[in-house]
Structure formats: structure tokens, C-alpha cells
Enzyme design. Structure first.
Site, PDB file in Angstrom:
ATOM      1  N   CYS A  94      -2.338   9.380   2.310  1.00 45.97           N
ATOM      2  CA  CYS A  94      -2.040   8.688   1.046  1.00 45.97           C
ATOM      3  C   CYS A  94      -3.156   8.923   0.041  1.00 45.97           C
ATOM      4  CB  CYS A  94      -1.813   7.203   1.286  1.00 45.97           C
ATOM      5  SG  CYS A  94      -3.146   6.404   2.194  1.00 45.97           S
ATOM      6  N   GLU A  96       0.882  -1.173   0.000  1.00 50.30           N
ATOM      7  CA  GLU A  96       0.000   0.000   0.000  1.00 50.30           C
ATOM      8  C   GLU A  96       0.915   1.217   0.000  1.00 50.30           C
ATOM      9  OE1 GLU A  96      -3.202  -0.108  -0.204  1.00 50.30           O
ATOM     10  OE2 GLU A  96      -3.579  -2.206   0.219  1.00 50.30           O
TER      11      GLU A  96
HETATM   12  P1  NDP Z   1       8.318   4.975   4.459  1.00 48.99           P
HETATM   13  O1  NDP Z   1       8.313   4.233   3.182  1.00 48.99           O
HETATM   14  O2  NDP Z   1       9.438   5.899   4.736  1.00 48.99           O
HETATM   15  O3  NDP Z   1       8.258   3.974   5.709  1.00 48.99           O
HETATM   16  C1  NDP Z   1       7.237   3.015   5.850  1.00 48.99           C
HETATM   17  C2  NDP Z   1       7.703   1.952   6.830  1.00 48.99           C
HETATM   18  O4  NDP Z   1       8.756   1.185   6.244  1.00 48.99           O
HETATM   19  C3  NDP Z   1       8.261   2.523   8.132  1.00 48.99           C
HETATM   20  O5  NDP Z   1       7.901   1.686   9.200  1.00 48.99           O
HETATM   21  C4  NDP Z   1       9.750   2.454   7.873  1.00 48.99           C
HETATM   22  O6  NDP Z   1      10.517   2.436   9.037  1.00 48.99           O
HETATM   23  C5  NDP Z   1       9.859   1.136   7.151  1.00 48.99           C
HETATM   24  N1  NDP Z   1      11.105   0.959   6.407  1.00 48.99           N
HETATM   25  C6  NDP Z   1      12.001   1.878   5.992  1.00 48.99           C
HETATM   26  N2  NDP Z   1      13.003   1.281   5.292  1.00 48.99           N
HETATM   27  C7  NDP Z   1      12.728  -0.039   5.270  1.00 48.99           C
HETATM   28  C8  NDP Z   1      13.354  -1.174   4.681  1.00 48.99           C
HETATM   29  N3  NDP Z   1      14.475  -1.059   3.978  1.00 48.99           N
HETATM   30  N4  NDP Z   1      12.801  -2.379   4.852  1.00 48.99           N
HETATM   31  C9  NDP Z   1      11.639  -2.515   5.549  1.00 48.99           C
HETATM   32  N5  NDP Z   1      10.989  -1.481   6.111  1.00 48.99           N
HETATM   33  C10 NDP Z   1      11.521  -0.245   5.977  1.00 48.99           C
HETATM   34  O7  NDP Z   1       6.917   5.730   4.498  1.00 48.99           O
HETATM   35  P2  NDP Z   1       6.415   6.792   5.555  1.00 48.99           P
HETATM   36  O8  NDP Z   1       6.416   6.195   6.920  1.00 48.99           O
HETATM   37  O9  NDP Z   1       7.136   8.060   5.319  1.00 48.99           O
HETATM   38  O10 NDP Z   1       4.885   6.951   5.143  1.00 48.99           O
HETATM   39  C11 NDP Z   1       4.456   7.836   4.179  1.00 48.99           C
HETATM   40  C12 NDP Z   1       4.143   7.116   2.881  1.00 48.99           C
HETATM   41  O11 NDP Z   1       3.183   6.113   3.144  1.00 48.99           O
HETATM   42  C13 NDP Z   1       3.524   8.008   1.838  1.00 48.99           C
HETATM   43  O12 NDP Z   1       4.078   7.730   0.578  1.00 48.99           O
HETATM   44  C14 NDP Z   1       2.051   7.612   1.869  1.00 48.99           C
HETATM   45  O13 NDP Z   1       1.374   7.888   0.675  1.00 48.99           O
HETATM   46  C15 NDP Z   1       2.156   6.162   2.170  1.00 48.99           C
HETATM   47  N6  NDP Z   1       0.910   5.668   2.736  1.00 48.99           N
HETATM   48  C16 NDP Z   1       0.153   4.816   1.983  1.00 48.99           C
HETATM   49  C17 NDP Z   1      -1.065   4.380   2.474  1.00 48.99           C
HETATM   50  C18 NDP Z   1      -1.878   3.396   1.699  1.00 48.99           C
HETATM   51  O14 NDP Z   1      -2.735   2.767   2.312  1.00 48.99           O
HETATM   52  N7  NDP Z   1      -1.692   3.222   0.407  1.00 48.99           N
HETATM   53  C19 NDP Z   1      -1.585   4.813   3.766  1.00 48.99           C
HETATM   54  C20 NDP Z   1      -0.702   5.681   4.478  1.00 48.99           C
HETATM   55  C21 NDP Z   1       0.502   6.085   3.954  1.00 48.99           C
HETATM   56  P3  NDP Z   1      11.131   3.824   9.583  1.00 48.99           P
HETATM   57  O15 NDP Z   1       9.992   4.756   9.796  1.00 48.99           O
HETATM   58  O16 NDP Z   1      11.738   3.383  10.841  1.00 48.99           O
HETATM   59  O17 NDP Z   1      12.092   4.294   8.541  1.00 48.99           O
END
Ligand code: NDP
Length: 495
Positions: free
Chosen positions: A273, A239
Site C-alpha cells: 500500500c 486503511e
Molecule cells: P480488498 O478491498 O479486496 O479486501 C480487503 C478485505 O475486505 C478482505 O478481507 C476482503 O475479503 C474483505 N471484503 C471484501 N468485500 C467485503 C465487503 N463487502 N464487506 C466487508 N469486507 C469485505 O483488498 P485486498 O485484499 O485486495 O488488499 C489490497 C488493497 O489493500 C490495496 O488497495 C492496498 O493498497 C490496500 N492496503 C492498504 C494498507 C494500508 O495500511 N493503508 C495496507 C495493505 C493493503 P476477501 O479477500 O475474502 O474478498
């Protein structure tokens, strides 16, 4: 974000004040492995409870969450900066989904007889959806309750154990959700949280004991997670981000459309999102709509109606998009470059922004919106569909048939008509995108099936003499009868 790797902990901060909200363990690959291992054992126990007993536990968890609504919303407010009202709303929606998943799991996933067709006349066919085992959930910070719960509730209801890695910006909320779960399910570690930075999530995604990963976050991270999943052929539901458009038809209620556009774009500081990032308005009503929109946008206050930008680095992206739009000839009719004043961003309404600029093509994730005049609805649709994302969208129109046709033609997973983001609050509707917005679905029946494996069972009830086709004792006469039967059943052409 201050981290203290040497102490194996990190802090979550209030983005408005910089004050430390909580300190959490930095779980390494070994700790993640231990969590997945104990989750495996818990998964077997949880699956063994069956639908009815799981339902009772999950409905109890729902009640626990509801009783702790204020506590949860306050922590969400502290870790993300969003107003308490918005934090309460997202928690209420998550509770609604948990309720639906618990109540509908048996109906959607339980064993059922399916038709066998004429050739399988002597068979009984049963279809059911069995749990996968351990599901790894990786969540973002923008809706730290609603978004991960869209996977967690459905995965649990389908009979799986969950190991959840919340965003490093909202670890406290994740830990609280798991802590409250133990009030309803104290026996085994059915729902655990591991906290840390990206590496913790990477360790979870790459662990061979995880049978499915449910990732919500940016498209760039989804690609990294997918690569980690590839090592074990672990399936993934992704997502990701969006660049959702709102289309305004000539006969739309312009006040309602403007109200929806502003809320869709600015609520949660635009960090949604499925937030509205682009608006296409047919020319006949463009001026009137823009007047309605600017009036409302001018009245919206950062720091009151919505909070600060949660992730500090995001203000650079927002600034870059606004600067790029203005440099390419766009006009700021509300706010402008000066609106970006970290950690807050004031409302920005941009018009005449070229379609190839980053403000139109890339996810801004800020309280900004681009508005463009179009000659026809067809042009609006073509422009809406011309981005690499395909998550949600909105249509305002006075004509239901036209709106439904447009909704179907939108290259997205969800579309709201004469309302904004309304699909997210309907638990029976699947949620997810296409293209760079990801794949797979959470919510609804599809969301339950996402966390289960279809099990097909065929049982012979009686033998049909002369039709023993899967045997070396089969005769040419058996095959002749089969060909006669198939010709009778399928051999006639219908023009
Ligand atoms: P990120 O992609 O930065 O992070 C998402 C999660 O992935 C966090 O828990 C992050 O940890 C973790 N993560 C980071 N690097 C890795 C890796 N290499 N391997 C596994 N996990 C990893 O997104 P954001 O948290 O900034 O969220 C915003 C984004 O989410 C926007 O693009 C938004 O559109 C999308 N979003 C989509 C939704 C949907 O339902 N389609 C709903 C809500 C948001 P850490 O934070 O510790 O880096």
C-alpha cells in the site's frame, strides 16, 4: 480460488503453483454472529484484567509469535508467494508493534489528571481511555501478518476483544495468528478468526455487537464497509490504497535514491500500500538518476527477488496500466507490456508517461514505476499531491531543512526521508492516510486511542461560595462575579 460453498469450506492456494495450501470454513452471518457474541463476553473479562495483566499476556504472545517465526513466515510464503525473507521481515515488524502496544497502553490510555482552568478551580478532572468492547478487523492479503496486526495488537492492548476476518487469499495465516494467541490467553475467546469471502467481512462490519471496524484493503471495498457500518453507526478506521510518490532533489544521493525507489516499487511484487509507484526527479540529476535506476531494475528478478502476483485478477490491472501508459506516449526503459506474464510480472520502468494516465493516477499494485523529469521541487510536490490518494511518500535530498519542509507539504499521512517506508517500522509513529487512502490511524499512541473511548470525569472537590453557577439558586451577583473574572482572564486583547 476454488470455492466449495456447498461444503461450507474454501481453499487457499499457493499463487506460484496453484497447489492447495489449506481448506477453511466459509463462515456465514450466523457463525460471525456467534463469534461476536462470545467475543463480547471475552471482552468484558479481558478489560477486567487491567493494563498490567494484559501486558503480561500480550508480551507472552509476542514470545510465542517469535518462537513460531519460521512457521508463520513459511505459511505467509505459501499463501502469498512472497519470499521467505520478506515474510520473516513483516512478521518481525508485527512483533515489534505488538511489543510497543503492550508496553505503552497504560501510559497512553490510563487515567490521568488534567488541568481544569481557573473557572473549574474547585474541580478535579480525570481523563482515561476505556475499551470499546468487540473490534472487528478486516484485513488484506498483501501483508497478512503485519497489516492486520497493526490493528489487532493495538485493539487488544487497549482492552478489546477482536474478531478478525482475513482475506480469502490468506485465511491460514489469520487462523494461525489466532491459534497461537490461545497459548497465551487460553481462558476466553479474546482473539478469534472468522474465515470466508467478502460476505463474511460484510457480516462482521454490519453486526451491531461490533463497536469499531478496522478495515485495511482497497478504497472501493472500504466504501462498502462504511455503508455496512452506517446501519449501526459503527465507527470505522479505514486503511486503503495509495499512489505514493518519491521525490529526488538535485543534491540527493542518487545511488541510494535509486536503490530505495526500486525496492519501494518492486519488493513484494509492488503489492504494497505504501509502495513507490511514481518518481519525480529534478531535471539537473534526471539522467544520472535514471541510469542508476535502470541498472538496478534490470538486475531484479521476478520469482527470485519477489514472488508472483498474489491475486490473479491484479495482473489485468497491471497490464491495463502499462498498455495505457505506452499508448499515451510513455516509454518503457525497462520491461514493457511483455513483462506481464501471469502469475509473474517482471520489473517495468516507464518514463514520459502523461500525468492523466492510469499508471500515474490509479493504484497499480505491481512491480512497475513511472519516472518523470520536473523543473523544480515545487513542481515535484504539486504533481505528487495531484492524486486522490494520500497515504505515504518519500523524499531524497541532501538538505534536511528542505526535505522536512517538503515532507510537511506532502498531502499524505506519512513521509520517509532518505529511506523508504521507514515510518512503518517505527511503532510510535501513527500510520494512515488522507483522501481516498482512508482515515483514522493505526500504530503509535493514536493507534491505541483509535480503539478506545475517551472517558471524561469531573469531580467537585469543594464548593466556591457565591459561584454556584449551575443552580436555579444562582443570583445576579454570582453572574456579576463571573463576568468580572472572565473579563480579567480573557478580556485583554494582545496585538
Ligand atoms: P480488498 O478491498 O479486496 O479486501 C480487503 C478485505 O475486505 C478482505 O478481507 C476482503 O475479503 C474483505 N471484503 C471484501 N468485500 C467485503 C465487503 N463487502 N464487506 C466487508 N469486507 C469485505 O483488498 P485486498 O485484499 O485486495 O488488499 C489490497 C488493497 O489493500 C490495496 O488497495 C492496498 O493498497 C490496500 N492496503 C492498504 C494498507 C494500508 O495500511 N493503508 C495496507 C495493505 C493493503 P476477501 O479477500 O475474502 O474478498
Amino acid at each position: 480460488m476454488s470455492t466449495a460453498t456447498e461444503q461450507r469450506t474454501f481453499d487457499s492456494l499457493n499463487p506460484a503453483s496453484g497447489v492447495v495450501v489449506g481448506t477453511h470454513p466459509l463462515h456465514d452471518a450466523e457463525a460471525v454472529g456467534a463469534a461476536v457474541e462470545s467475543a463480547g463476553e471475552a471482552a468484558r473479562w479481558w478489560a477486567g484484567l487491567g493494563f498490567e495483566r494484559r501486558k503480561r499476556r500480550l508480551l507472552d504472545y509476542k514470545a510465542v509469535l517469535t518462537q513460531n517465526l519460521t512457521r508463520i513466515a513459511t505459511l505467509v510464503h505459501e499463501e502469498t508467494g512472497k519470499p521467505i525473507g520478506d515474510a520473516t521481515l513483516e512478521t518481525v515488524l508485527a512483533i515489534t508493534h505488538l511489543d510497543w502496544a503492550a508496553r505503552n497502553a497504560r501510559k497512553v490510555l490510563g487515567p490521568r489528571r488534567v488541568s481544569t482552568g481557573m473557572i473549574g478551580l474547585n474541580l478535579a478532572a480525570t481523563l482515561e481511555y476505556l475499551p470499546l468492547g468487540v473490534v472487528g478487523v478486516i484485513g488484506p492479503w498483501n501483508y497478512p501478518v503485519f497489516t492486520p496486526m497493526g490493528s489487532i495488537a493495538y485493539a487488544l492492548a487497549a482492552g478489546n476483544a477482536v474478531v478478525f476476518k482475513p482475506s480469502e487469499l490468506t485465511p491460514g495465516v489469520g487462523a494461525l495468528l489466532a491459534e497461537l494467541f490461545t497459548q497465551s490467553v487460553p481462558e476466553r475467546k479474546v482473539f478469534q478468526v472468522v474465515t470466508g469471502l467478502g460476505e463474511t467481512g460484510a457480516a462482521l462490519a454490519g453486526h451491531p455487537g461490533v463497536r469499531k471496524v478496522a478495515f485495511t484493503g482497497s478504497t472501493a471495498t472500504a466504501k462498502r464497509v462504511m455503508a455496512a457500518c452506517a446501519a449501526n453507526l459503527t465507527p470505522l478506521v479505514a486503511e486503503c490504497g495509495g499512489k505514493d510518490a518519491l521525490i529526488v532533489d538535485a543534491d540527493a544521493d542518487l545511488g541510494a535514491a535509486a536503490d530505495a525507489a526500486i525496492w519501494g516499487a518492486m519488493s513484494n511484487s509492488g503489492q504494497t500500500c505504501v509502495g513507490v509507484e511514481r518518481v519525480y526527479v529534478v531535471e539537473r540529476v534526471y539522467d544520472d538518476f535514471l541510469r542508476e535506476l535502470t541498472e538496478r531494475a534490470t538486475a531484479v528478478r521476478s520469482g527470485e527477488d519477489y514472488g508472483p502476483i498474489t491475486m490473479p485478477a491484479q495482473t489485468d490491472v497491471i497490464r491495463r496500466h502499462v498498455d495505457d501508459a505506452l499508448a499515451k506516449g510513455g516509454k518503457a526503459v525497462v520491461g514493457g507490456a511483455e513483462s506481464v506474464r501471469p502469475p509473474y510480472v517482471d520489473p517495468v520502468v516507464l518514463t514520459d508517461v502523461p500525468e492523466d494516465s492510469s499508471a500515474v493516477r490509479e493504484e497499480t499494485f505491481g512491480p512497475t514505476i513511472t519516472v518523470r523529469k520536473v523543473a523544480t521541487l515545487e513542481e515535484a510536490l504539486e504533481k505528487s499531491n495531484a492524486v486522490s490518494y494520500g497515504l505515504g511518500g518519500t523524499i531524497f535530498s541532501g538538505n534536511t531543512r528542505r526535505a522536512m519542509e517538503l515532507a510537511r507539504a506532502m498531502l499524505t499521512g506519512m513521509t520517509a526521508i532518505n529511506s523508504v517506508i521507514s515510518f512503518a517500522g517505527v511503532p510510535s509513529l501513527p500510520f494512515g492516510g488522507v483522501g481516498e487512502s482512508g482515515f483514522g490511524r493505526i500504530h503509535g499512541a493514536d493507534g491505541l486511542r483509535e480503539f478506545a473511548r475517551p472517558k471524561a470525569i469531573s469531580r467537585q472537590r469543594f464548593a466556591i461560595p457565591g459561584m454556584n453557577l449551575t443552580s436555579f439558586s444562582r443570583t445576579p451577583a454570582d453572574m456579576e462575579r463571573l463576568v468580572k473574572l472572565v473579563t480579567f482572564l480573557h478580556g485583554r486583547r494582545k496585538s
